[in-house]
Each structure stands twice: as structure tokens, then as C-alpha cells.
Write a protein that holds these residues in place. Structure first.
Motif, PDB file in Angstrom:
ATOM      1  N   ASN A 107       0.870  -1.282  -0.003  1.00  0.00           N
ATOM      2  CA  ASN A 107       0.079   0.128  -0.114  1.00  0.00           C
ATOM      3  C   ASN A 107       0.681   1.333  -0.048  1.00  0.00           C
ATOM      4  O   ASN A 107       2.110   1.179   0.400  1.00  0.00           O
ATOM      5  N   PHE A 108       0.148   2.427  -0.311  1.00  0.00           N
ATOM      6  CA  PHE A 108       1.075   3.760  -0.416  1.00  0.00           C
ATOM      7  C   PHE A 108       1.080   4.467   0.848  1.00  0.00           C
ATOM      8  O   PHE A 108       1.942   5.221   0.790  1.00  0.00           O
ATOM      9  N   ARG A 163       4.440   3.203   1.774  1.00  0.00           N
ATOM     10  CA  ARG A 163       5.449   3.656   0.833  1.00  0.00           C
ATOM     11  C   ARG A 163       5.756   5.325   0.922  1.00  0.00           C
ATOM     12  O   ARG A 163       6.828   5.648   0.912  1.00  0.00           O
ATOM     13  N   TYR A 193      11.324   1.136  -4.943  1.00  0.00           N
ATOM     14  CA  TYR A 193      10.128   0.847  -4.740  1.00  0.00           C
ATOM     15  C   TYR A 193       9.667  -0.190  -5.824  1.00  0.00           C
ATOM     16  O   TYR A 193      10.305  -0.472  -6.990  1.00  0.00           O
ATOM     17  N   LEU A 235       9.474   9.525  -4.580  1.00  0.00           N
ATOM     18  CA  LEU A 235       8.132   9.101  -4.903  1.00  0.00           C
ATOM     19  C   LEU A 235       7.159  10.180  -4.903  1.00  0.00           C
ATOM     20  O   LEU A 235       5.975  10.252  -5.607  1.00  0.00           O
ATOM     21  N   LEU A 280       6.855  12.097  -8.003  1.00  0.00           N
ATOM     22  CA  LEU A 280       6.301  11.478  -9.024  1.00  0.00           C
ATOM     23  C   LEU A 280       4.849  11.192  -9.010  1.00  0.00           C
ATOM     24  O   LEU A 280       3.782  11.217 -10.005  1.00  0.00           O
ATOM     25  N   MET A 281       4.299  11.190  -7.811  1.00  0.00           N
ATOM     26  CA  MET A 281       2.821  11.030  -7.410  1.00  0.00           C
ATOM     27  C   MET A 281       2.368  12.213  -6.656  1.00  0.00           C
ATOM     28  O   MET A 281       2.626  12.511  -5.370  1.00  0.00           O
ATOM     29  N   GLU A 282       1.288  12.962  -7.453  1.00  0.00           N
ATOM     30  CA  GLU A 282       1.010  14.310  -6.676  1.00  0.00           C
ATOM     31  C   GLU A 282       0.156  13.753  -5.554  1.00  0.00           C
ATOM     32  O   GLU A 282       0.028  14.482  -4.559  1.00  0.00           O
ATOM     33  N   ASN A 283      -0.748  12.815  -5.783  1.00  0.00           N
ATOM     34  CA  ASN A 283      -1.540  12.280  -4.509  1.00  0.00           C
ATOM     35  C   ASN A 283      -1.541  10.804  -4.545  1.00  0.00           C
ATOM     36  O   ASN A 283      -1.027   9.971  -5.353  1.00  0.00           O
ATOM     37  N   ILE A 284      -1.972  10.336  -3.449  1.00  0.00           N
ATOM     38  CA  ILE A 284      -1.949   8.919  -3.054  1.00  0.00           C
ATOM     39  C   ILE A 284      -3.066   8.171  -3.454  1.00  0.00           C
ATOM     40  O   ILE A 284      -4.143   8.696  -2.844  1.00  0.00           O
ATOM     41  N   PRO A 285      -3.015   7.031  -4.153  1.00  0.00           N
ATOM     42  CA  PRO A 285      -4.307   6.571  -4.550  1.00  0.00           C
ATOM     43  C   PRO A 285      -4.850   5.781  -3.622  1.00  0.00           C
ATOM     44  O   PRO A 285      -4.321   5.063  -2.703  1.00  0.00           O
ATOM     45  N   LEU A 297      11.938   5.029 -14.562  1.00  0.00           N
ATOM     46  CA  LEU A 297      10.911   4.255 -13.813  1.00  0.00           C
ATOM     47  C   LEU A 297      10.645   3.204 -14.943  1.00  0.00           C
ATOM     48  O   LEU A 297      10.626   3.522 -16.415  1.00  0.00           O
ATOM     49  N   VAL A 313      12.660   9.845 -15.766  1.00  0.00           N
ATOM     50  CA  VAL A 313      11.755  10.932 -14.873  1.00  0.00           C
ATOM     51  C   VAL A 313      12.436  12.065 -14.152  1.00  0.00           C
ATOM     52  O   VAL A 313      11.858  12.754 -13.299  1.00  0.00           O
ATOM     53  N   SER A 316      12.912  15.064 -15.090  1.00  0.00           N
ATOM     54  CA  SER A 316      12.384  16.316 -15.188  1.00  0.00           C
ATOM     55  C   SER A 316      11.451  16.568 -14.065  1.00  0.00           C
ATOM     56  O   SER A 316      10.691  17.674 -13.955  1.00  0.00           O
ATOM     57  N   LEU A 317      10.749  15.551 -13.447  1.00  0.00           N
ATOM     58  CA  LEU A 317       9.679  15.593 -12.426  1.00  0.00           C
ATOM     59  C   LEU A 317      10.265  15.917 -11.214  1.00  0.00           C
ATOM     60  O   LEU A 317       9.245  16.176 -10.107  1.00  0.00           O
TER      61      LEU A 317
END
Lengths: 338, 67
Positions: free
Chosen positions: A126-127, A130, A146, A167, A170-175, A217, A232, A234-235
């Protein structure tokens, strides 16, 4: 003197010098499910001097299809995963040190676990955890890798603090309510491919050959014959709260963690997620109906599978009935709700 | 229209015009997905307007939780 590592020493990327480095390194593996058991076996056979494995769960029959350190006897006896894993790993390599902890990892436990650790391997499901690993990695400058898989799809990414986008970048929000192996299933070959990517990167880090790291990635779908690598770099976000110039490690803050509270005298644990978003119970109901019994009213959804009963509210809270064990409740929550 | 998606040549119907259409075509509902279009990572806000053309190279990476 055995020649057990001779083939690895012959490999020019590692050599005798790399082997000695491996023997003096300590890897922390969080999760002893499919990815954790596979990675632990590879690192133990490779001769990594110290391995710490943590997990909150016990072995079940549905694990045996892919969780390679476990046997029918472990499932029959409901053996805690890390205990069964340690026993098997010590049979494989008695020359290394293996620490096993039956715990539910929160920021507090992780801060205690990371002393002297050179690398954190993600084998979680789960995130929530993470993002905690990600912030801890940045705060203490420890690399982490990861890895994840669902169905026939897998993904992996290596994070070197101070170098890679983290991370959180790379991930703006947590799913939440995402896809998990318990809702969509998983096939063993994709587990093995994720393990291969994670452990190859782990060997590079532990032998201090970070110039060989992939820096991309990577994702793949073994059933649909697709694969992808994305650069990635540039992120990377300078204003990232986890790795930017003014990082404050938000996921280590108690307020932002998912909480489990035992409701006295009710054999129930309440899980309260960190985000206050309203949950789409209708979409969740469609997914859960494939697995067990779903009952719904405008305010909540009740999901029953085997002896377990979970009640979900629109504000994201979940009551896990039939247990007073917070770790077991968290495990069921992440298993069915992502 | 032909697109190269995650290394595989795929024919999509003419109704597929933007990156969001491509995601919908593959039934991607996952909120956390990184899209690279002809070597450039796209801002999520641009997915609905970014048009795709014949022969474009698209990489779609979804973050999943299992392990």
C-alpha cells in the motif's frame, strides 16, 4: 572456505571487492509477501551480511502460489510470515545475520529499524507505508527501491536521496481504493520480474556501483506483452515537501498517517485514513461484489468475506469487525481497499 | 490511427484524439499515471487537450499498490 559466492565474484560487475562490500552491508526489507520473500532469498543467497525483515501478517494458503519461502505447514499453522521466512533463509545461508520483526510499521517503528541500514527494499502492499518509507529515506539519506505488481503488471523505481526525484515528486496524490492483488489477482512471473529489477538495483547499491543504476521508471505487462521505461529526471520538484529545499517530511507527521483505534468491548478496530476525501462507495461496491457479500445504504457499505466483516463510511473511515488486533485490521483494510 | 503504446503498435479508432481519449481507450481510471508523449512527460492538466497523431510514441505508467 566454501566457494559458494564464486560465480558472483567471477562476474566483473561485483568481483571480490564487491563481495566483501555485500558481506558488510545491511538491507531492510519491509513486507514479507511475494516481493519480500523473493528479494530476501536472492539477497541471502548473494551473501548480504545482515538482513532485517518486517511484516505484520501470518502465512495463508492463498500465499503459497507466489510467496516462495513458505510451505503448506506454515499455512496450516498460521505461522507469522517473518518467522517462517527467517527459518527458511537460515537454512539457505547460515553465514549471514537475519533479524525478523512481527510488527505493523508506522513512522515510529521505521525510525527505530533504520539504524545502520544501507538500503530499504519496498515489498509492501500500500501507498500509506510507501510514503512513510519515502520520507524516512529522505530524512536519513538511505536509498530505497519501490516495487509493485498487480495482475500481470509490474513497476519498479530506485530512489537515491539527493539525486533522484522521490516518490512524492512522481505522485501528486496517494491513490486510495486502488488495485491490489487481493482484488485483481496476480501471477507469479510478474512478481519474479519485479524482484529481478529490485534486487539487481539492490546489488548495485550495496556494492557501491551507483553509476550503474537504471535511473528510469520501468513498468511491464507480461500478459499483454508491453513494457515501458520513462526518464523521470524532469519531475524532480524543488518545492517537494519530502525531498525539496524546505522538506518537512509530511508523511512522518502523526496527523498524516492512517490510524487504527481499537473500539473497546466491541471486537472492532476503526481505521481512519489520513485524507478526508469523500469515498465513492458505489464504485467500491462493484469491485467488492466480485469477492464477497456487499450490503449498502446511502451512508455506508458493509463487505463480508469469509469470517471478516468491514463497514465503510463515506468519510473514509472503516470499521473492521471481529478483531481487537490493530495490525490484522490494517492488513485487511489494505488488502481489500488498496 | 496507429500509435506506439508502451512499445506495442496499436490501432485506435478515429474518435481517439487526445491523451485523455487514449487513457479512456485503455480503460485507465487509475488517478496516478505518468504519460510520456513523444519523449516528453506531460503535465496531467494537459491530458484533455494534448492531441495525438498517427505514429506517436506514448508511454503510460500506472502506479499500483500490490506486492
Amino acid at each position: 572456505m566454501h566457494d559458494r559466492y564464486s560465480r558472483q565474484i567471477l562476474f566483473s560487475g561485483i568481483g571480490a571487492e564487491g563481495q566483501e562490500k555485500l558481506e558488510n552491508k545491511h538491507a531492510l526489507i519491509i513486507g514479507a509477501g511475494a516481493l519480500g520473500t523473493g528479494s530476501a532469498e536472492i539477497l541471502a543467497r548473494a551473501g548480504v551480511g545482515e538482513l532485517t525483515i518486517v511484516d505484520r501478517d501470518y502465512v495463508e494458503w492463498s500465499n503459497l502460489q507466489r510467496q516462495q519461502l513458505y510451505t503448506e505447514a506454515d499455512a496450516e499453522e498460521r505461522m507469522p510470515k517473518v518467522i517462517a521466512a527467517k527459518k527458511r533463509l537460515e537454512e539457505i545461508n547460515s553465514g549471514i545475520t537475519i533479524h525478523a520483526h512481527i510488527i505493523d510499521v508506522t513512522p515510529v517503528e521505521l525510525e527505530q529499524l533504520i539504524h545502520g541500514v544501507d538500503l530499504i527494499l519496498d515489498a509492501t502492499d500500500n501507498f500509506d507505508i510507501r510514503m512513510i518509507i519515502n520520507d524516512t529515506s529522505q530524512k536519513y539519506s538511505i536509498p530505497w527501491i519501490y516495487g509493485s505488481c498487480v495482475g500481470s503488471y509490474g513497476i519498479s523505481y530506485t530512489i537515491l536521496p539527493g539525486v533522484s526525484p522521490c516518490l512524492h515528486c512522481l505522485m501528486e496524490n496517494i491513490p486510495i481504493g486502488g488495485m491490489t492483488c487481493d482484488t485483481l489477482g496476480v501471477i507469479s512471473p510478474v512478481v519474479q520480474l519485479v524482484i529481478a529489477h529490485q534486487t539487481a538495483e539492490a546489488l548495485k547499491i550495496l556494492t557501491e556501483k551507483t553509476d550503474r543504476l537504471r535511473q528510469e521508471l520501468i513498468s511491464f505487462d507480461l500478459w499483454n506483452n508491453q513494457q515501458s521505461t520513462i526518464q523521470v529526471r524532469s519531475l524532480k520538484q524543488q518545492q517537494c515537501k519530502s525531498c525539496g529545499d524546505h522538506a518537512n517530511y509530511p508523511f512522518l507527521d502523526y496527523e498524516n498517517t492512517t490510524k487504527a483505534e481499537i473500539l473497546c468491548g466491541r471486537e472492532t478496530v476503526q481505521i481512519r485514513p489520513s485524507s478526508r476525501e469523500t469515498k465513492d462507495l458505489e464504485t467500491l461496491a462493484i469491485k467488492l461484489k466480485k469477492l464477497g457479500k456487499v450490503k449498502q445504504n446511502p451512508y455506508l457499505l458493509q463487505f463480508t468475506i469469509g469470517d471478516d466483516r468491514l463497514v465503510l463510511f463515506r468519510d473514509g473511515r472503516v470499521l473492521v469487525h471481529g478483531t481487537n488486533d490493530a495490525a490484522r485490521a490494517r492488513s485487511l483494510y489494505h488488502r481489500y481497499l488498496g | 490511427m496507429n500509435l506506439l503504446v508502451n512499445g506495442k503498435r496499436i490501432q485506435v479508432p478515429a474518435t481517439v484524439k487526445t491523451i485523455t481519449d487514449v487513457k479512456n481507450h485503455f480503460n485507465i481510471t487509475n488517478p496516478v499515471v505518468i504519460v510520456e508523449h513523444n519523449g516528453e512527460i506531460l503535465d496531467k492538466a494537459k491530458h484533455p487537450e494534448k492531441e495525438v497523431a498517427d505514429g506517436d510514441k506514448i508511454e503510460l505508467v500506472q502506479f499500483v499498490g500490490g506486492g
